[in-house]
Each structure stands twice: as structure tokens, then as C-alpha cells.
Design a protein around this motif. Sequence first.
Motif, PDB file in Angstrom:
ATOM      1  N   LEU A  91       0.659  -1.028  -0.008  1.00  0.00           N
ATOM      2  CA  LEU A  91      -0.098   0.006  -0.141  1.00  0.00           C
ATOM      3  C   LEU A  91       0.732   1.312   0.026  1.00  0.00           C
ATOM      4  N   ILE A  92       2.033   1.585   0.818  1.00  0.00           N
ATOM      5  CA  ILE A  92       2.608   2.573   0.875  1.00  0.00           C
ATOM      6  C   ILE A  92       3.556   2.728  -0.306  1.00  0.00           C
ATOM      7  N   GLY A  93       3.914   1.488  -0.946  1.00  0.00           N
ATOM      8  CA  GLY A  93       4.821   1.621  -1.918  1.00  0.00           C
ATOM      9  C   GLY A  93       3.987   2.357  -3.041  1.00  0.00           C
ATOM     10  N   ARG A  94       2.853   1.959  -3.228  1.00  0.00           N
ATOM     11  CA  ARG A  94       1.801   2.395  -4.256  1.00  0.00           C
ATOM     12  C   ARG A  94       1.598   3.877  -4.158  1.00  0.00           C
ATOM     13  N   MET A 136      -5.313  10.616   2.124  1.00  0.00           N
ATOM     14  CA  MET A 136      -6.723  10.067   1.350  1.00  0.00           C
ATOM     15  C   MET A 136      -6.658   8.727   1.229  1.00  0.00           C
ATOM     16  N   GLU A 137      -5.579   8.035   0.388  1.00  0.00           N
ATOM     17  CA  GLU A 137      -5.314   6.753   0.282  1.00  0.00           C
ATOM     18  C   GLU A 137      -5.357   5.853   1.500  1.00  0.00           C
ATOM     19  N   ILE A 138      -4.926   6.143   2.685  1.00  0.00           N
ATOM     20  CA  ILE A 138      -4.909   5.511   3.924  1.00  0.00           C
ATOM     21  C   ILE A 138      -6.245   5.522   4.441  1.00  0.00           C
ATOM     22  N   LYS A 164      -9.003   5.843   2.627  1.00  0.00           N
ATOM     23  CA  LYS A 164      -9.765   4.606   1.516  1.00  0.00           C
ATOM     24  C   LYS A 164      -9.607   3.377   2.102  1.00  0.00           C
ATOM     25  N   TYR A 165      -8.187   2.923   2.620  1.00  0.00           N
ATOM     26  CA  TYR A 165      -7.776   1.679   2.909  1.00  0.00           C
ATOM     27  C   TYR A 165      -8.772   1.351   4.060  1.00  0.00           C
ATOM     28  N   LEU A 166      -9.000   2.342   5.224  1.00  0.00           N
ATOM     29  CA  LEU A 166      -9.498   2.254   6.499  1.00  0.00           C
ATOM     30  C   LEU A 166     -11.066   2.235   6.262  1.00  0.00           C
ATOM     31  N   GLU A 167     -11.533   2.400   4.979  1.00  0.00           N
ATOM     32  CA  GLU A 167     -12.999   2.652   4.792  1.00  0.00           C
ATOM     33  C   GLU A 167     -13.478   4.018   5.681  1.00  0.00           C
ATOM     34  N   ILE A 168     -12.582   5.054   5.525  1.00  0.00           N
ATOM     35  CA  ILE A 168     -13.334   6.256   6.199  1.00  0.00           C
ATOM     36  C   ILE A 168     -13.898   7.010   4.778  1.00  0.00           C
ATOM     37  N   ASP A 169     -15.035   7.510   5.068  1.00  0.00           N
ATOM     38  CA  ASP A 169     -15.731   7.929   3.772  1.00  0.00           C
ATOM     39  C   ASP A 169     -15.974   9.533   3.969  1.00  0.00           C
ATOM     40  N   THR A 170     -15.056  10.106   4.694  1.00  0.00           N
ATOM     41  CA  THR A 170     -14.850  11.724   4.732  1.00  0.00           C
ATOM     42  C   THR A 170     -14.548  12.369   3.485  1.00  0.00           C
ATOM     43  N   GLU A 171     -14.959  13.351   3.134  1.00  0.00           N
ATOM     44  CA  GLU A 171     -14.803  14.014   1.837  1.00  0.00           C
ATOM     45  C   GLU A 171     -13.570  15.136   1.961  1.00  0.00           C
ATOM     46  N   PHE A 172     -12.576  14.989   1.086  1.00  0.00           N
ATOM     47  CA  PHE A 172     -11.457  15.713   1.262  1.00  0.00           C
ATOM     48  C   PHE A 172     -11.549  16.899   0.086  1.00  0.00           C
ATOM     49  N   LEU A 184       3.228  12.609  -8.222  1.00  0.00           N
ATOM     50  CA  LEU A 184       2.762  13.949  -7.902  1.00  0.00           C
ATOM     51  C   LEU A 184       3.876  14.956  -7.508  1.00  0.00           C
ATOM     52  N   ALA A 185       3.904  16.063  -8.193  1.00  0.00           N
ATOM     53  CA  ALA A 185       5.055  16.982  -8.041  1.00  0.00           C
ATOM     54  C   ALA A 185       4.945  17.817  -7.151  1.00  0.00           C
ATOM     55  N   GLN A 186       4.030  18.041  -6.373  1.00  0.00           N
ATOM     56  CA  GLN A 186       4.118  19.089  -4.953  1.00  0.00           C
ATOM     57  C   GLN A 186       3.992  18.322  -3.709  1.00  0.00           C
ATOM     58  N   ILE A 187       4.494  18.730  -2.745  1.00  0.00           N
ATOM     59  CA  ILE A 187       4.629  18.010  -1.485  1.00  0.00           C
ATOM     60  C   ILE A 187       3.098  18.010  -0.879  1.00  0.00           C
ATOM     61  N   SER A 188       2.482  19.216  -1.235  1.00  0.00           N
ATOM     62  CA  SER A 188       1.049  19.159  -0.799  1.00  0.00           C
ATOM     63  C   SER A 188       0.080  18.048  -1.124  1.00  0.00           C
ATOM     64  N   GLN A 189       0.444  17.815  -2.670  1.00  0.00           N
ATOM     65  CA  GLN A 189      -0.386  16.863  -3.271  1.00  0.00           C
ATOM     66  C   GLN A 189       0.008  15.383  -2.799  1.00  0.00           C
ATOM     67  N   LEU A 190       1.264  15.065  -2.535  1.00  0.00           N
ATOM     68  CA  LEU A 190       1.676  13.822  -2.157  1.00  0.00           C
ATOM     69  C   LEU A 190       1.431  13.502  -0.642  1.00  0.00           C
ATOM     70  N   ALA A 191       1.611  14.621   0.228  1.00  0.00           N
ATOM     71  CA  ALA A 191       1.139  14.449   1.718  1.00  0.00           C
ATOM     72  C   ALA A 191      -0.578  14.195   1.684  1.00  0.00           C
TER      73      ALA A 191
END
Length: 232
Positions: free
Chosen positions: A102-105, A123-125, A127-135, A111-118
Motif C-alpha cells: 500500500l505505502i509503496g503504491r 486520502m489513500e490510507i 480509503k484503505y480504512l474505509e473512512i468516507d470523509t470528503e477531502f 505527484l509533483a508538489q509535497i501538498s499533493q503527495l502528503a
Amino acid sequence: MKLAIMQPYLLPYIGYFQLAAAVDKFVFYDDVNFIKNGWINRNRILLGDQVRYLTVPLSCASPSLKINQVLVEPRERWLRKLLESIRHAYAKAPHYPQVSTLIGRILAEPLAQISQLASHTVMEICKYLEIDTEFVPSSTKYGNAQLQGSERVLDICAREQASTYVNLPGGRALYDSEAFSARGVTLAFIEPNLCPYAQFDNAFHPALSILDVLMFNSKDSVRDMLRVEVSA
């Protein structure tokens, strides 16, 4: 509607995810000034019995730039070494196979900007934990960067028609509940639950990266850890 606003952090500690799970919408505050030696491009992991930093290198990072203006160095310079550090730290952890994949993917996403990557790590974690909050990133929606402090927060709350603004405990020193109440918004807080869990045979080190939590706990167990009370 419950709303939270936080700067985007790289693989943040579980309290960040408890906040995300407690709200309906989460705003990444990505157009405020970059802070060096903070949590935007690094976090802490457990290597042996020592706490160490896991860091994504940045290009020309400066406090004079907004977070969404700071670029990540090309991945060929750091990704393999970073993933190797994770392997050395957690290869014997019970959930290493699926979490390392998961982390490798997540980190390999171009993603070029650190804001995007962070933000992407959060968001991906979720999704993995099935949290449905909107970002949503603050830079793409509100057009109110000229405002500061609580005035900008309240403006975002108004635009989102939020009834409750939820904070981590540090917000108690920043915000006045009466000012929020006057604008029809309840100011509320969560108290992060840093419950101990087994980290090999070491003494427990709290508030490490969510990476550490995921390596040692099943997804269902982590989801249970995310349940915290929201209170004024």
C-alpha cells in the motif's frame, strides 16, 4: 455538517486520522506558508528500538513559499531508499506485506508538489480504512487566502455551511468559542486516543506515523482506534 481544516501532513500520526474520521468534510490547508522541520514532508517510524524520521526530500523548500508551491525531488533519488528503510524497520511486523505494498503504491504516485503527495497519503490510507470523509484542498475552492487565522476558518465554515468546526487539542489556544458561536458555528475538539499496542518487544512509543500503527494492527483494529468523542 462537521468540518476540519489541517495542513497536509505526510503519513501523519493516528490523531490526524481520528480527526478525519470524526468529520464529514476535511480541508487540506495547502495554500499557507510552508514550515520547515514540521510534519509536511516527514514523520517518525520505529527502527529497532529507536525512533527515526522518514523524510521525503524537497526541492527549494522555503517558508516564503506556500505548501502547494514546494516541489518533491525526483523519485529516482529517494523512493527506493525510503522503501528500504521501511523494510528494515518493519519487515517482521505482522502486517508488513499488505501495508508495504500500500505505502509503496502511494509514494510512487507521480505527484509533483509535497501538498499533493502528503494529501494523497492521507486520502489513500483513509480509503484503505474505509473512512468516507470528503477531502478538498483549500487552494482549489475558496479564494480567500487574503484572510488570516480564525477569520479564514470561519469563512470556510460559512462557505461549506458547517455547523461544527472540529479541532485537535492545539486549537484551544488559537480559537475563541464565542467568536464561532456568533457566526452560528460550534467549536469542538477531539482528544487523540494514543492507545498502546505491541511494537515487537519494545517499550511503546506513542504518536508515531500511521505507518507504524498499520504495521502492527489489523485494519479492523485500527478502525476501532479511530473512534473518538467530539466535545466542546
